[in-house]
Motif scaffolding. Structure first.
Motif, PDB file in Angstrom:
ATOM      1  N   THR A 154       0.894  -1.523  -0.455  1.00 38.66           N
ATOM      2  CA  THR A 154       0.180  -0.113   0.259  1.00 38.66           C
ATOM      3  C   THR A 154       0.520   0.884  -0.414  1.00 38.66           C
ATOM      4  O   THR A 154       0.726   2.090  -0.555  1.00 38.66           O
ATOM      5  CB  THR A 154      -1.140   0.050   1.146  1.00 38.66           C
ATOM      6  OG1 THR A 154      -1.637  -0.921   0.724  1.00 38.66           O
ATOM      7  CG2 THR A 154      -1.831   1.109   1.336  1.00 38.66           C
ATOM      8  N   ILE A 155       1.871   1.423   0.495  1.00 38.10           N
ATOM      9  CA  ILE A 155       2.612   2.798   1.508  1.00 38.10           C
ATOM     10  C   ILE A 155       3.553   3.212  -0.221  1.00 38.10           C
ATOM     11  O   ILE A 155       3.435   4.049  -0.645  1.00 38.10           O
ATOM     12  CB  ILE A 155       3.669   2.465   2.132  1.00 38.10           C
ATOM     13  CG1 ILE A 155       3.048   1.958   3.323  1.00 38.10           C
ATOM     14  CG2 ILE A 155       4.844   3.203   2.403  1.00 38.10           C
ATOM     15  CD1 ILE A 155       1.831   3.643   4.026  1.00 38.10           C
ATOM     16  N   ASP A 156       3.990   1.588  -0.535  1.00 33.08           N
ATOM     17  CA  ASP A 156       4.767   1.438  -2.389  1.00 33.08           C
ATOM     18  C   ASP A 156       3.899   2.108  -3.220  1.00 33.08           C
ATOM     19  O   ASP A 156       4.447   3.393  -4.346  1.00 33.08           O
ATOM     20  CB  ASP A 156       5.551   0.269  -2.477  1.00 33.08           C
ATOM     21  CG  ASP A 156       6.563   0.166  -2.074  1.00 33.08           C
ATOM     22  OD1 ASP A 156       6.923   1.009  -1.654  1.00 33.08           O
ATOM     23  OD2 ASP A 156       6.944  -0.773  -2.596  1.00 33.08           O
ATOM     24  N   LEU A 157       2.094   1.761  -3.509  1.00 33.98           N
ATOM     25  CA  LEU A 157       1.422   2.463  -4.285  1.00 33.98           C
ATOM     26  C   LEU A 157       0.986   3.908  -4.066  1.00 33.98           C
ATOM     27  O   LEU A 157       1.008   4.565  -5.055  1.00 33.98           O
ATOM     28  CB  LEU A 157       0.101   1.610  -4.717  1.00 33.98           C
ATOM     29  CG  LEU A 157       0.916   0.327  -5.450  1.00 33.98           C
ATOM     30  CD1 LEU A 157      -0.928  -0.664  -4.760  1.00 33.98           C
ATOM     31  CD2 LEU A 157       1.328   0.522  -6.705  1.00 33.98           C
ATOM     32  N   THR A 158       1.411   4.024  -3.101  1.00 32.93           N
ATOM     33  CA  THR A 158       1.153   5.342  -2.532  1.00 32.93           C
ATOM     34  C   THR A 158       2.004   6.707  -2.805  1.00 32.93           C
ATOM     35  O   THR A 158       1.557   7.878  -3.070  1.00 32.93           O
ATOM     36  CB  THR A 158       0.002   6.008  -1.026  1.00 32.93           C
ATOM     37  OG1 THR A 158      -0.904   4.839  -1.126  1.00 32.93           O
ATOM     38  CG2 THR A 158       0.166   7.695  -0.367  1.00 32.93           C
ATOM     39  N   GLU A 159       3.575   6.142  -2.623  1.00 28.94           N
ATOM     40  CA  GLU A 159       4.736   6.849  -2.599  1.00 28.94           C
ATOM     41  C   GLU A 159       4.989   7.416  -4.372  1.00 28.94           C
ATOM     42  O   GLU A 159       5.207   8.071  -5.108  1.00 28.94           O
ATOM     43  CB  GLU A 159       5.842   6.032  -2.607  1.00 28.94           C
ATOM     44  CG  GLU A 159       6.009   6.142  -1.092  1.00 28.94           C
ATOM     45  CD  GLU A 159       7.217   4.887  -0.656  1.00 28.94           C
ATOM     46  OE1 GLU A 159       7.378   5.535   0.694  1.00 28.94           O
ATOM     47  OE2 GLU A 159       7.616   5.016  -1.348  1.00 28.94           O
ATOM     48  N   MET A 160       3.591   6.146  -4.965  1.00 27.15           N
ATOM     49  CA  MET A 160       4.289   6.231  -6.454  1.00 27.15           C
ATOM     50  C   MET A 160       3.492   7.325  -7.280  1.00 27.15           C
ATOM     51  O   MET A 160       2.899   7.989  -8.313  1.00 27.15           O
ATOM     52  CB  MET A 160       4.091   4.814  -8.197  1.00 27.15           C
ATOM     53  CG  MET A 160       5.049   3.852  -6.748  1.00 27.15           C
ATOM     54  SD  MET A 160       4.423   2.409  -7.302  1.00 27.15           S
ATOM     55  CE  MET A 160       4.692   2.284  -9.397  1.00 27.15           C
ATOM     56  N   LYS A 161       1.584   7.322  -6.465  1.00 30.29           N
ATOM     57  CA  LYS A 161       1.012   8.084  -6.891  1.00 30.29           C
ATOM     58  C   LYS A 161       1.375   9.174  -6.807  1.00 30.29           C
ATOM     59  O   LYS A 161       1.332   9.947  -7.828  1.00 30.29           O
ATOM     60  CB  LYS A 161      -0.422   7.375  -6.048  1.00 30.29           C
ATOM     61  CG  LYS A 161      -1.344   9.061  -6.547  1.00 30.29           C
ATOM     62  CD  LYS A 161      -2.660   8.120  -6.135  1.00 30.29           C
ATOM     63  CE  LYS A 161      -3.688   8.796  -6.747  1.00 30.29           C
ATOM     64  NZ  LYS A 161      -3.692   9.498  -7.921  1.00 30.29           N
ATOM     65  N   ILE A 162       2.004   9.935  -5.443  1.00 25.35           N
ATOM     66  CA  ILE A 162       2.019  11.509  -4.986  1.00 25.35           C
ATOM     67  C   ILE A 162       2.831  11.937  -6.139  1.00 25.35           C
ATOM     68  O   ILE A 162       3.284  12.524  -6.736  1.00 25.35           O
ATOM     69  CB  ILE A 162       2.963  11.730  -4.303  1.00 25.35           C
ATOM     70  CG1 ILE A 162       1.024  10.929  -2.657  1.00 25.35           C
ATOM     71  CG2 ILE A 162       2.980  12.377  -3.333  1.00 25.35           C
ATOM     72  CD1 ILE A 162       1.904  10.789  -1.047  1.00 25.35           C
ATOM     73  N   HIS A 163       4.076  10.160  -6.220  1.00 22.78           N
ATOM     74  CA  HIS A 163       4.982  11.153  -7.231  1.00 22.78           C
ATOM     75  C   HIS A 163       4.672  10.904  -8.966  1.00 22.78           C
ATOM     76  O   HIS A 163       5.198  12.438  -9.608  1.00 22.78           O
ATOM     77  CB  HIS A 163       6.510  10.361  -7.417  1.00 22.78           C
ATOM     78  CG  HIS A 163       7.129  10.819  -8.721  1.00 22.78           C
ATOM     79  ND1 HIS A 163       7.272  10.457 -10.224  1.00 22.78           N
ATOM     80  CD2 HIS A 163       8.473  11.388  -8.389  1.00 22.78           C
ATOM     81  CE1 HIS A 163       8.503  10.782 -10.175  1.00 22.78           C
ATOM     82  NE2 HIS A 163       9.267  11.304 -10.003  1.00 22.78           N
ATOM     83  N   GLU A 164       3.950  10.876  -9.654  1.00 30.04           N
ATOM     84  CA  GLU A 164       2.716  10.961 -10.791  1.00 30.04           C
ATOM     85  C   GLU A 164       2.217  11.911 -10.563  1.00 30.04           C
ATOM     86  O   GLU A 164       2.223  12.403 -11.902  1.00 30.04           O
ATOM     87  CB  GLU A 164       2.357   9.630 -11.100  1.00 30.04           C
ATOM     88  CG  GLU A 164       3.491   8.198 -11.484  1.00 30.04           C
ATOM     89  CD  GLU A 164       2.383   6.735 -11.822  1.00 30.04           C
ATOM     90  OE1 GLU A 164       1.367   6.748 -11.562  1.00 30.04           O
ATOM     91  OE2 GLU A 164       2.863   5.957 -11.976  1.00 30.04           O
ATOM     92  N   ASP A 165       1.218  12.648  -9.934  1.00 30.89           N
ATOM     93  CA  ASP A 165       0.788  12.962  -9.503  1.00 30.89           C
ATOM     94  C   ASP A 165       0.921  15.034  -9.921  1.00 30.89           C
ATOM     95  O   ASP A 165       0.400  15.841  -9.827  1.00 30.89           O
ATOM     96  CB  ASP A 165      -0.648  12.899  -8.548  1.00 30.89           C
ATOM     97  CG  ASP A 165      -1.334  11.398  -9.348  1.00 30.89           C
ATOM     98  OD1 ASP A 165      -1.016  11.208 -10.446  1.00 30.89           O
ATOM     99  OD2 ASP A 165      -2.296  11.601  -8.139  1.00 30.89           O
ATOM    100  N   LEU A 166       1.978  14.139  -8.382  1.00 29.39           N
ATOM    101  CA  LEU A 166       2.909  16.196  -8.285  1.00 29.39           C
ATOM    102  C   LEU A 166       3.744  15.874  -8.409  1.00 29.39           C
ATOM    103  O   LEU A 166       4.460  17.435  -7.266  1.00 29.39           O
ATOM    104  CB  LEU A 166       2.322  16.122  -6.345  1.00 29.39           C
ATOM    105  CG  LEU A 166       1.198  15.815  -5.944  1.00 29.39           C
ATOM    106  CD1 LEU A 166       0.444  15.570  -4.421  1.00 29.39           C
ATOM    107  CD2 LEU A 166      -0.261  16.857  -6.511  1.00 29.39           C
TER     108      LEU A 166
END
Length: 388
Positions: A281-293
């Motif tokens: 879950t944490i890995d996916l969240t870190e990736m999303k924040i990087h991709e979106d922001l």
């Protein structure tokens, strides 16, 4: 007009997140600034010498400092886009801020020198030689500076450039300074009041203030200013919508140049889930924040008990006590160690930055006293924290 120049001269002008595109925006703004300010400096210096006006000469040298600013903007834009290397693993984006400091130092130096010269003119004033055609040219120069303010502000917002935003502010200051010079000239001619030295002093103070404001803003960033509320909100929105994350705190954001953010945050996760599941879950969240922001973020996991009745009971008690002391206080990372003769409550208490050590000690004693009155076995171990 500036939009047309951008489209013609900057390939991929819409991809403002790319370093090469940012560099071309900075180069375009710098070249325009150098050309316009050199013309204005030469013309105003000629006019000032012809009319024996220190106010106009001061305004001319103000434009010369702007030329230097534009030159540094070009250099800064080029150096700031250099790729990370062994000595600078986070890139060279902060060079833009260092260049802004150099510009502010130049502005200071010119401002103080013009203040000295203006003071001399106040003590020993000279008669102004009035020339309507030259005053008309000064009025035209205001229109040029308004355009410079407009395009620097526009491009500064597009690429989030501190240098260009600073240049925009400086151009607006020039509008006020030149307007003051024109007023001074008209007063001297029509009212026979020699205000030249005084207006020159006003212009020099405007220049000095501009240098001070630029330096303060850049120093705040280099020392470490808090992230923008907009960025915090966007990161918070992503974290709040992740299944398995029940809260976050201690968000820290470091800026290594415009658009280059590295962050860390603590998130509260259920303690009954497997480490493998939480890690995914944490890995996916870190990736999303990087991709979106575009933010490189490291997320630390704080396990919390969601379904333990005793933990929830004590947490609600402490939360109510804290809110009664100060509604702005909050707690996180709450956990307990439950023994037969003693119950330890461990948590972080978030308080304002300006709270003194003495005040913190008083709050901790007050919380401990009140929980002991409810149950003599309870001891609170409090770690004070500041807002994210």
């Amino acid at each position: 007009m500036i939009k047309l120049l951008i489209k013609k001269l900057i390939p991929d002008y819409q991809k403002t997140h790319l370093p090469d595109v940012r560099k071309k925006y900075g180069f375009l703004a710098g070249v325009l600034g150098i050309a316009i300010n050199l013309i204005l400096f030469s013309a105003k210096l000629f006019i000032g010498l012809a009319m024996h006006s220190i106010a106009i000469i001061s305004d001319a040298f103000n434009n010369l400092t702007d030329t230097s600013s534009s030159l540094f903007a070009i250099i800064g834009a080029k150096l700031a886009t250099k790729k990370p290397d062994k000595e600078h693993p986070f890139g060279h984006g902060r060079i833009e801020y260092i260049v802004s400091l150099i510009i502010s130092a130049l502005i200071f130096a010119v401002g103080f020198e013009l203040a000295r010269t203006s003071l001399a003119k106040i003590i020993n004033p000279e008669k102004i030689v009035f020339n309507p055609a030259l005053v008309v040219f000064l009025s035209f120069s205001i229109l040029l500076k308004i355009w410079m303010f407009s395009y620097n502000r526009y491009m500064g917002k597009l690429i989030n450039s501190k240098l260009l935003k600073t240049a925009a502010t400086d151009s607006l200051n020039d509008v006020f300074a030149t307007s003051a010079v024109i007023v001074s000239t008209l007063i001297s001619y029509y009212l026979n009041i020699n205000a030249d030295g005084y207006i020159g002093m006003v212009v020099s103070l405007i220049i000095i203030k501009s240098g001070f404001d630029t330096a303060k803003e850049v120093i705040d960033i280099l020392i470490g200013s808090p992230p923008s509320p907009e960025l915090v909100t966007m990161i918070g929105d992503i974290l709040s919508n992740v299944d398995g994350i029940y809260g976050f705190h201690d968000l820290v954001v470091h800026e290594y140049g415009p658009g280059n953010f590295i962050a860390s945050v603590h998130v509260e996760v259920p303690d009954h889930l497997s480490v493998v599941k939480i890690h995914e879950t944490i890995d996916l969240t870190e990736m999303k924040i990087h991709e979106d922001l575009g933010v490189d973020i490291v997320i630390h996991m704080d396990p919390i008990s969601l379904n333990d009745e005793k933990t929830n009971k004590y947490k609600n008690i402490v939360n109510e006590l804290v809110k009664n002391i100060n509604p702005e206080f909050s707690i996180h990372d709450f956990r307990i160690t439950d023994g037969e003769n003693r119950v330890n409550l461990l948590f972080d208490l978030v308080v304002p930055f300006n709270m003194s050590s003495k005040e913190k000690t008083h709050v901790a004693e007050k919380i401990n006293k009140e929980v002991k009155e409810l149950d003599g076995r309870i001891r609170c171990f409090i770690r004070f924290d500041n807002p994210s």
